[in-house]
Design an enzyme around this catalytic site. Structure first.
Site, PDB file in Angstrom:
ATOM      1  N   LYS A  42       0.841  -1.212   0.000  1.00  0.00           N
ATOM      2  CA  LYS A  42       0.000   0.000   0.000  1.00  0.00           C
ATOM      3  C   LYS A  42       0.868   1.252   0.000  1.00  0.00           C
ATOM      4  O   LYS A  42       0.608   2.196  -0.736  1.00  0.00           O
ATOM      5  CB  LYS A  42      -0.952  -0.035   1.208  1.00  0.00           C
ATOM      6  CG  LYS A  42      -2.045  -1.075   1.022  1.00  0.00           C
ATOM      7  CD  LYS A  42      -2.783  -1.461   2.291  1.00  0.00           C
ATOM      8  CE  LYS A  42      -3.704  -2.653   1.991  1.00  0.00           C
ATOM      9  NZ  LYS A  42      -4.388  -3.197   3.146  1.00  0.00           N
TER      10      LYS A  42
ATOM     11  N   GLN B 295      -4.762  -1.702   9.229  1.00  0.00           N
ATOM     12  CA  GLN B 295      -4.541  -3.040   8.672  1.00  0.00           C
ATOM     13  C   GLN B 295      -5.110  -4.108   9.609  1.00  0.00           C
ATOM     14  O   GLN B 295      -4.815  -4.110  10.805  1.00  0.00           O
ATOM     15  CB  GLN B 295      -3.028  -3.267   8.449  1.00  0.00           C
ATOM     16  CG  GLN B 295      -2.701  -4.577   7.771  1.00  0.00           C
ATOM     17  CD  GLN B 295      -3.264  -4.657   6.354  1.00  0.00           C
ATOM     18  OE1 GLN B 295      -3.155  -3.736   5.566  1.00  0.00           O
ATOM     19  NE2 GLN B 295      -3.900  -5.780   6.029  1.00  0.00           N
TER      20      GLN B 295
ATOM     21  N   ASP C 237     -11.194   2.345   3.278  1.00  0.00           N
ATOM     22  CA  ASP C 237     -11.433   0.898   3.164  1.00  0.00           C
ATOM     23  C   ASP C 237     -12.922   0.611   2.987  1.00  0.00           C
ATOM     24  O   ASP C 237     -13.306  -0.495   2.590  1.00  0.00           O
ATOM     25  CB  ASP C 237     -10.948   0.190   4.447  1.00  0.00           C
ATOM     26  CG  ASP C 237      -9.781  -0.741   4.183  1.00  0.00           C
ATOM     27  OD1 ASP C 237      -9.506  -1.029   3.000  1.00  0.00           O
ATOM     28  OD2 ASP C 237      -9.146  -1.181   5.158  1.00  0.00           O
TER      29      ASP C 237
END
Ligand code: NAP
Length: 282
Positions: free
Chosen positions: A53, A97, A120
């Protein structure tokens, strides 16, 4: 033999377009979009995803902040960091994460992210808006799956789609996105009876199970589009999908490989969402 849907190539094209947009922002003296990525602990898979990422942010010219906490970090400390990022005008997107260590309540952490920075798309407000058909951050993996299907040039409308797996991060949202594009959608799961009879009807088959080779060639309709979301690590350390590629690729019309299919698209979609969070359309 099927056509391979090259997720690496499709994601690279998307990242190139994002890079051009960021270059324009830079040339005009605008503020560069920035994503903050929080990682807790030393899980090697999580570390590798986070590296991917941050690398993608660098590639597209976006700014990134990597915020690392030890495995035993207190939930309150994590929540405080998220609050600070929520109000930081230099940060557009926030990603935590997953998975988090057991002592931390994942829901509380995800709920703490302000929905306008939730790149997200896991915050309940974004999930609700997705299901209501309102503007929202669409979760990255499901959005990437749709873009891969679209890259084949085949239309989704009117097709029979079967999604195997009903998780909140893949199965359910991808089913909704397919429905939005007028597919007729069935969601299968571990209690589904006669999975093969169902999958054999699918013009579009999405496997998001997390079990290597659960979909075999005899379960695939000839000519179908097969999207393999699974990331499973074999004993010898290789990555393999939920679809038995060797047999399924003999039957499918289009198929994604693992690795090099859905994985790179997830990251490209995260970068698109970050640009969107900064107020620009991708
Ligand atoms: P998950 O939360 O574990 O959900 C798995 C789903 O599969 C569940 O709904 C489960 O049913 C269903 N299932 C399990 N065994 C089954 C069987 N034998 N037949 C039919 N359905 C079965 O997994 P997830 O988070 O959605 O992830 C799925 C896979 O995608 C994993 O390999 C993960 O690593 C991968 N993934 C990849 C990306 C990417 O970027 N490429 C992103 C996210 C996830 P029940 O609900 O009945 O238990």
């Amino acid at each position: 033999m099927s056509n391979i849907i090259d997720g690496k190539a499709v994601s690279l094209e998307i990242k190139e377009k994002l890079k051009e947009k960021v270059e324009v922002i830079r040339a005009e003296g605008g503020r560069i979009p920035c994503i903050a990525v929080i990682i807790v602990g030393d899980n090697p898979a999580s570390r590798s995803y986070v590296r991917g990422k941050i690398k993608a942010a660098e590639y597209t010219g976006m700014d990134s902040r990597l915020i690392e906490f030890p495995e035993d970090v207190e939930e309150a400390v994590l929540l405080k960091e998220i609050q600070a990022l929520n109000t930081d005008p230099g940060v557009d997107g926030i990603l935590v994460q997953l998975p988090l260590p057991r002592h931390i309540n994942e829901d509380r952490v995800l709920d703490a992210i302000i929905p306008s920075k939730d790149v997200d798309g896991f915050h309940p407000v974004n999930v609700a808006n997705l299901w209501l058909g309102r503007p929202c951050f669409v979760p990255c993996t499901p959005q990437g799956i749709i873009r891969l299907i679209e890259s084949t040039g085949e239309s989704i409308e009117g097709k029979m789609a079967v999604v195997v797996g009903r998780s909140n991060i893949v199965g359910k949202p991808v089913a909704k996105l397919l429905l939005d594009r007028n597919a007729t959608v069935t969601i299968a799961h571990s209690r589904t009876r006669d999975l093969a009879a169902l999958t054999r009807q699918a013009d579009i088959l999405v496997a998001a199970v997390g079990r290597p080779g659960v979909i075999t060639g005899d379960m695939v309709k000839p000519g179908a589009i097969v999207i393999d979301v699974g990331i499973n690590r074999t004993e010898d350390g290789h990555l393999t999908g939920d679809v038995d590629f060797a047999s399924a690729s003999q039957v499918a019309g289009w198929i994604t490989p693992v690795p090099g299919g859905v994985g790179p698209m997830t990251i490209a979609m995260l970068m698109e969402n970050t640009l969107k969070a900064s107020g620009l359309s991708a």
